[in-house]
Design a protein around this motif. Structure first.
Motif, mmCIF file in Angstrom:
data_model
loop_
_atom_site.group_PDB
_atom_site.id
_atom_site.type_symbol
_atom_site.label_atom_id
_atom_site.label_comp_id
_atom_site.label_asym_id
_atom_site.label_seq_id
_atom_site.Cartn_x
_atom_site.Cartn_y
_atom_site.Cartn_z
ATOM 1 N N PHE A 33 -8.036 -23.905 -38.478
ATOM 2 C CA PHE A 33 -6.784 -24.584 -38.172
ATOM 3 C C PHE A 33 -6.891 -25.283 -36.809
ATOM 4 O O PHE A 33 -6.471 -26.439 -36.647
ATOM 5 N N SER A 56 -7.668 -19.138 -38.519
ATOM 6 C CA SER A 56 -7.042 -19.770 -37.352
ATOM 7 C C SER A 56 -7.993 -20.715 -36.626
ATOM 8 O O SER A 56 -7.580 -21.741 -36.098
ATOM 9 N N TYR A 85 -2.548 -18.297 -40.233
ATOM 10 C CA TYR A 85 -3.715 -18.487 -41.098
ATOM 11 C C TYR A 85 -4.743 -17.368 -40.936
ATOM 12 O O TYR A 85 -5.832 -17.452 -41.502
ATOM 13 N N THR A 110 -6.441 -25.732 -44.776
ATOM 14 C CA THR A 110 -6.141 -25.200 -43.447
ATOM 15 C C THR A 110 -6.498 -26.208 -42.368
ATOM 16 O O THR A 110 -5.747 -26.427 -41.413
#
Length: 225
Positions: free
Chosen positions: A170, A167, A163, A7
């Motif tokens: 990310f 997130s 995701y 990620t």
């Protein structure tokens, strides 16, 4: 928060892929590096500004569904004006290649050299830029550029939603990608700045920058129609 390497890497790759095109922000970093003026300060400000936009996108705009039409229009209008003015300044430098700005002078030019040699290949001393001016210019190129908001904040923020709970990871990857890119770009600009002294090269750069700025401004204008 669990750090997921895939990620994190996905965020980094997306960030670099969006920012690596030679846009107004990157062109500004290159020019500051070639002029050897506040390069690393400019790099730091651009990187921090990008990280702030990424954080806004991942933590805010993505949850709100992006920019409103009015805010989007205001950003595009401000960006068009800024790009048009900067393009005009670059075009003026292209038309008057005897210096890098209104107060530029030839530096360390041999007295025995011919006038034609002095105006084509002599090293140039650009107009001095203060630290405050360098910071404000970097912020303007970072935050008055609609592409920065749309690509950095909206696209990265929206992509982070895929995701879920990852997130934030990310977003951290995207922030790391931005910082890595500006460090590499700054190093490249510093290396080139020690080697490029030909006025022909500077004139070509200014001409290309003027066309790019005006082209971007025109594209933004058409996007509002």
């Amino acid at each position: 928060m669990i750090l997921s390497f895939p990620t994190f890497t996905a965020g980094m790759v997306l960030s670099i892929s969006l920012i690596m095109a030679i846009g107004p922000q990157n062109a500004h970093v290159l020019r500051m590096g070639l002029q050897r003026q506040h390069l690393w300060l400019t790099v730091a400000v651009c990187a921090v500004a990008d990280v702030a936009l990424i954080g806004l996108g991942v933590l805010g705009l993505a949850q709100l569904g992006g920019l409103t039409d009015k805010l989007h229009g205001a950003l595009v209008g401000a960006g068009m004006l800024f790009l048009a003015v900067y393009g005009w300044q670059a075009f003026q430098r292209f038309l008057r290649p005897s210096g890098l700005g209104p107060a530029a002078t030839l530096a360390d030019a041999p007295e025995s050299a011919s006038s034609s040699e002095n105006t084509t290949n002599a090293p140039l001393r650009p107009v001095a830029v203060t630290r405050r001016q360098a910071v404000l210019s970097a912020l303007a190129f970072s935050w008055l550029n609609p592409h920065a908001w749309l690509d950095t904040a909206v696209l990265i923020g929206t992509a982070s939603l895929a995701y879920g709970q990852g997130s934030t990871v990310f977003g951290l990857g995207a922030a790391a990608g931005s910082m890595l890119w500006f460090l590499v770009l700054g190093a490249a600009a510093f290396w080139l700045g020690r080697r490029l002294h030909s006025l022909h090269i500077w004139r070509a750069l200014d001409g290309a920058v003027a066309l790019m700025m005006w082209g971007t401004a025109a594209w933004l204008g058409f996007s509002l129609v």
